[in-house]
Write an enzyme that holds these catalytic residues in place. Sequence first.
Site, PDB file in Angstrom:
ATOM      1  N   GLY A  73       5.758   8.328   7.548  1.00  8.35           N
ATOM      2  CA  GLY A  73       5.157   7.782   6.330  1.00  8.35           C
ATOM      3  C   GLY A  73       3.900   8.556   5.968  1.00  8.35           C
ATOM      4  O   GLY A  73       3.957   9.657   5.416  1.00  8.35           O
ATOM      5  N   GLY A  74       2.753   8.015   6.320  1.00 10.31           N
ATOM      6  CA  GLY A  74       1.463   8.569   5.919  1.00 10.31           C
ATOM      7  C   GLY A  74       1.321  10.068   6.168  1.00 10.31           C
ATOM      8  O   GLY A  74       0.869  10.816   5.288  1.00 10.31           O
ATOM      9  N   GLU A 100       9.513  -2.719   4.994  1.00  4.15           N
ATOM     10  CA  GLU A 100       8.746  -3.162   3.822  1.00  4.15           C
ATOM     11  C   GLU A 100       9.669  -3.838   2.803  1.00  4.15           C
ATOM     12  O   GLU A 100       9.270  -4.789   2.119  1.00  4.15           O
ATOM     13  CB  GLU A 100       7.989  -1.965   3.215  1.00  4.15           C
ATOM     14  CG  GLU A 100       6.794  -1.591   4.092  1.00  4.15           C
ATOM     15  CD  GLU A 100       6.416  -0.121   4.098  1.00  4.15           C
ATOM     16  OE1 GLU A 100       6.818   0.617   3.187  1.00  4.15           O
ATOM     17  OE2 GLU A 100       5.703   0.285   5.036  1.00  4.15           O
ATOM     18  N   GLY A 111       2.020   2.296   9.794  1.00  5.59           N
ATOM     19  CA  GLY A 111       0.766   2.357   9.061  1.00  5.59           C
ATOM     20  C   GLY A 111      -0.426   1.793   9.823  1.00  5.59           C
ATOM     21  O   GLY A 111      -1.484   1.551   9.245  1.00  5.59           O
ATOM     22  N   GLU A 137      12.076   1.579  13.620  1.00  2.00           N
ATOM     23  CA  GLU A 137      10.682   1.541  13.178  1.00  2.00           C
ATOM     24  C   GLU A 137      10.068   0.202  13.572  1.00  2.00           C
ATOM     25  O   GLU A 137      10.220  -0.787  12.835  1.00  2.00           O
ATOM     26  CB  GLU A 137      10.592   1.711  11.659  1.00  2.00           C
ATOM     27  CG  GLU A 137      11.115   3.029  11.148  1.00  2.00           C
ATOM     28  CD  GLU A 137      10.482   3.402   9.806  1.00  2.00           C
ATOM     29  OE1 GLU A 137       9.829   4.441   9.749  1.00  2.00           O
ATOM     30  OE2 GLU A 137      10.617   2.630   8.844  1.00  2.00           O
ATOM     31  N   SER A 152       3.724   5.466  12.595  1.00  2.00           N
ATOM     32  CA  SER A 152       2.545   6.261  12.968  1.00  2.00           C
ATOM     33  C   SER A 152       2.889   7.563  13.691  1.00  2.00           C
ATOM     34  O   SER A 152       2.191   7.963  14.627  1.00  2.00           O
ATOM     35  CB  SER A 152       1.568   5.415  13.793  1.00  2.00           C
ATOM     36  OG  SER A 152       1.101   4.328  13.014  1.00  2.00           O
ATOM     37  N   HIS A 199      14.463  -0.712   5.035  1.00  4.77           N
ATOM     38  CA  HIS A 199      13.098  -0.465   5.534  1.00  4.77           C
ATOM     39  C   HIS A 199      12.385  -1.806   5.707  1.00  4.77           C
ATOM     40  O   HIS A 199      12.582  -2.730   4.913  1.00  4.77           O
ATOM     41  CB  HIS A 199      12.343   0.433   4.553  1.00  4.77           C
ATOM     42  CG  HIS A 199      11.057   0.945   5.128  1.00  4.77           C
ATOM     43  ND1 HIS A 199       9.918   0.177   5.174  1.00  4.77           N
ATOM     44  CD2 HIS A 199      10.748   2.126   5.724  1.00  4.77           C
ATOM     45  CE1 HIS A 199       8.951   0.884   5.761  1.00  4.77           C
ATOM     46  NE2 HIS A 199       9.427   2.065   6.106  1.00  4.77           N
ATOM     47  N   ASN A 230       9.015   9.785   4.317  1.00  2.00           N
ATOM     48  CA  ASN A 230       9.137   8.677   3.364  1.00  2.00           C
ATOM     49  C   ASN A 230       7.821   8.583   2.605  1.00  2.00           C
ATOM     50  O   ASN A 230       6.805   8.175   3.169  1.00  2.00           O
ATOM     51  CB  ASN A 230       9.433   7.380   4.143  1.00  2.00           C
ATOM     52  CG  ASN A 230       9.454   6.158   3.245  1.00  2.00           C
ATOM     53  OD1 ASN A 230       9.391   6.271   2.019  1.00  2.00           O
ATOM     54  ND2 ASN A 230       9.536   4.980   3.853  1.00  2.00           N
ATOM     55  N   TRP A 231       7.878   8.961   1.349  1.00  2.00           N
ATOM     56  CA  TRP A 231       6.625   9.012   0.567  1.00  2.00           C
ATOM     57  C   TRP A 231       6.207   7.647   0.037  1.00  2.00           C
ATOM     58  O   TRP A 231       5.149   7.514  -0.582  1.00  2.00           O
ATOM     59  CB  TRP A 231       6.770  10.017  -0.592  1.00  2.00           C
ATOM     60  CG  TRP A 231       6.930  11.436  -0.146  1.00  2.00           C
ATOM     61  CD1 TRP A 231       6.889  11.897   1.157  1.00  2.00           C
ATOM     62  CD2 TRP A 231       7.154  12.594  -0.968  1.00  2.00           C
ATOM     63  NE1 TRP A 231       7.069  13.265   1.180  1.00  2.00           N
ATOM     64  CE2 TRP A 231       7.235  13.717  -0.105  1.00  2.00           C
ATOM     65  CE3 TRP A 231       7.294  12.790  -2.341  1.00  2.00           C
ATOM     66  CZ2 TRP A 231       7.455  15.016  -0.581  1.00  2.00           C
ATOM     67  CZ3 TRP A 231       7.514  14.080  -2.817  1.00  2.00           C
ATOM     68  CH2 TRP A 231       7.582  15.181  -1.943  1.00  2.00           C
ATOM     69  N   LYS A 232       7.056   6.653   0.207  1.00  2.00           N
ATOM     70  CA  LYS A 232       6.755   5.288  -0.248  1.00  2.00           C
ATOM     71  C   LYS A 232       6.287   5.308  -1.713  1.00  2.00           C
ATOM     72  O   LYS A 232       6.741   6.153  -2.478  1.00  2.00           O
ATOM     73  CB  LYS A 232       5.739   4.623   0.695  1.00  2.00           C
ATOM     74  CG  LYS A 232       6.244   4.659   2.153  1.00  2.00           C
ATOM     75  CD  LYS A 232       5.477   3.794   3.107  1.00  2.00           C
ATOM     76  CE  LYS A 232       6.061   3.924   4.502  1.00  2.00           C
ATOM     77  NZ  LYS A 232       5.432   3.058   5.488  1.00  2.00           N
TER      78      LYS A 232
HETATM   79  P1  13P Z   1       3.699   5.476   8.899  1.00  2.00           P
HETATM   80  O1  13P Z   1       4.142   6.832   9.441  1.00  2.00           O
HETATM   81  O2  13P Z   1       2.692   5.583   7.821  1.00  2.00           O
HETATM   82  O3  13P Z   1       3.336   4.565  10.002  1.00  2.00           O
HETATM   83  O4  13P Z   1       5.008   4.852   8.184  1.00  2.00           O
HETATM   84  C1  13P Z   1       6.206   4.834   8.868  1.00  2.00           C
HETATM   85  C2  13P Z   1       7.287   4.423   7.951  1.00  2.00           C
HETATM   86  O5  13P Z   1       7.351   3.294   7.525  1.00  2.00           O
HETATM   87  C3  13P Z   1       8.264   5.438   7.542  1.00  2.00           C
HETATM   88  O6  13P Z   1       9.348   4.876   6.877  1.00  2.00           O
END
Ligand code: 13P
Length: 251
Positions: free
Chosen positions: A235-236, A98, A174, A168, A214, A96, A10-12
């Site tokens: 994510g990251g 967020e 994050g 999640e 993470s 998600h 997920n590149w956000k």
């Molecule tokens: P991180 O891997 O940066 O913690 O993010 C997870 C995430 O929200 C994937 O959708």
Amino acid sequence: MSRRPLIAGNWKMHLTLSKAIELAQTVVTTCGKCTDRDIMIAPPFTSLAAVVATVRGSSIHVAAQNVSWEKEGAFTGEISPIMLNDLGVSMAIIGHSERRQLFGEDNDMINRKLHAALGAGITPIFCIGETLDDREAGGTLSVLETQLRKGLEHVTPKQLTGAVLAYEPVWAIGTGKTASKEQAQEIHGFLRGLLTGMYEKNIAETVRILYGGSVKPENIDDLMAQPDIDGALVGGAALNAESFERIIRFR
Ligand code: 13P
């Protein structure tokens, strides 16, 4: 039954067009012909069409990070599942944390989005997760159960077959804090048990449950060794070609 692992990035809200194409190319090089695992990448809307073109001819799936519950109309700023399908996008991240926390999405909206995606032939990656407050108050299981039941309201067994659920925990996103493999497996087992009760065992067994929060090269192997962890939503670490490659090549 064995479920084919799914590693999803997920590149956000990261990467301009040229950077997105570059990263998608590295993913194709890493696993564009893999047959023992599925790979998905979810770029921002601005790069979706270009990334679909970049991965064409490979086995990489492209997902949107959000989708409207409407088909078309006067909904400024929204993108419909039909538009995604037309672009060659096969999956969409829905619910998600967020979106829930920062953009006010509730279980009802998420349920409508799931139905819209399923109706347009888009596979939902349906996300649920508890906050740190939920966990500390001992409310983890009930929060997850509510999110799962409300999100899946009126979703038929046939529609659920082959769908993807992502657990999640919000406190792990994050933050560098990952759920331990035991904590994650406990929740994944609990969720599969709920799905078995809501549907049937043979249907619940087809649903891939991803862990997200993470995920990194250092913890992917342990997580993937758990019986109910069928993949990762990253994510990251998905923004870095080298670390995403190591995650894709989990052992
Ligand atoms: P991180 O891997 O940066 O913690 O993010 C997870 C995430 O929200 C994937 O959708």
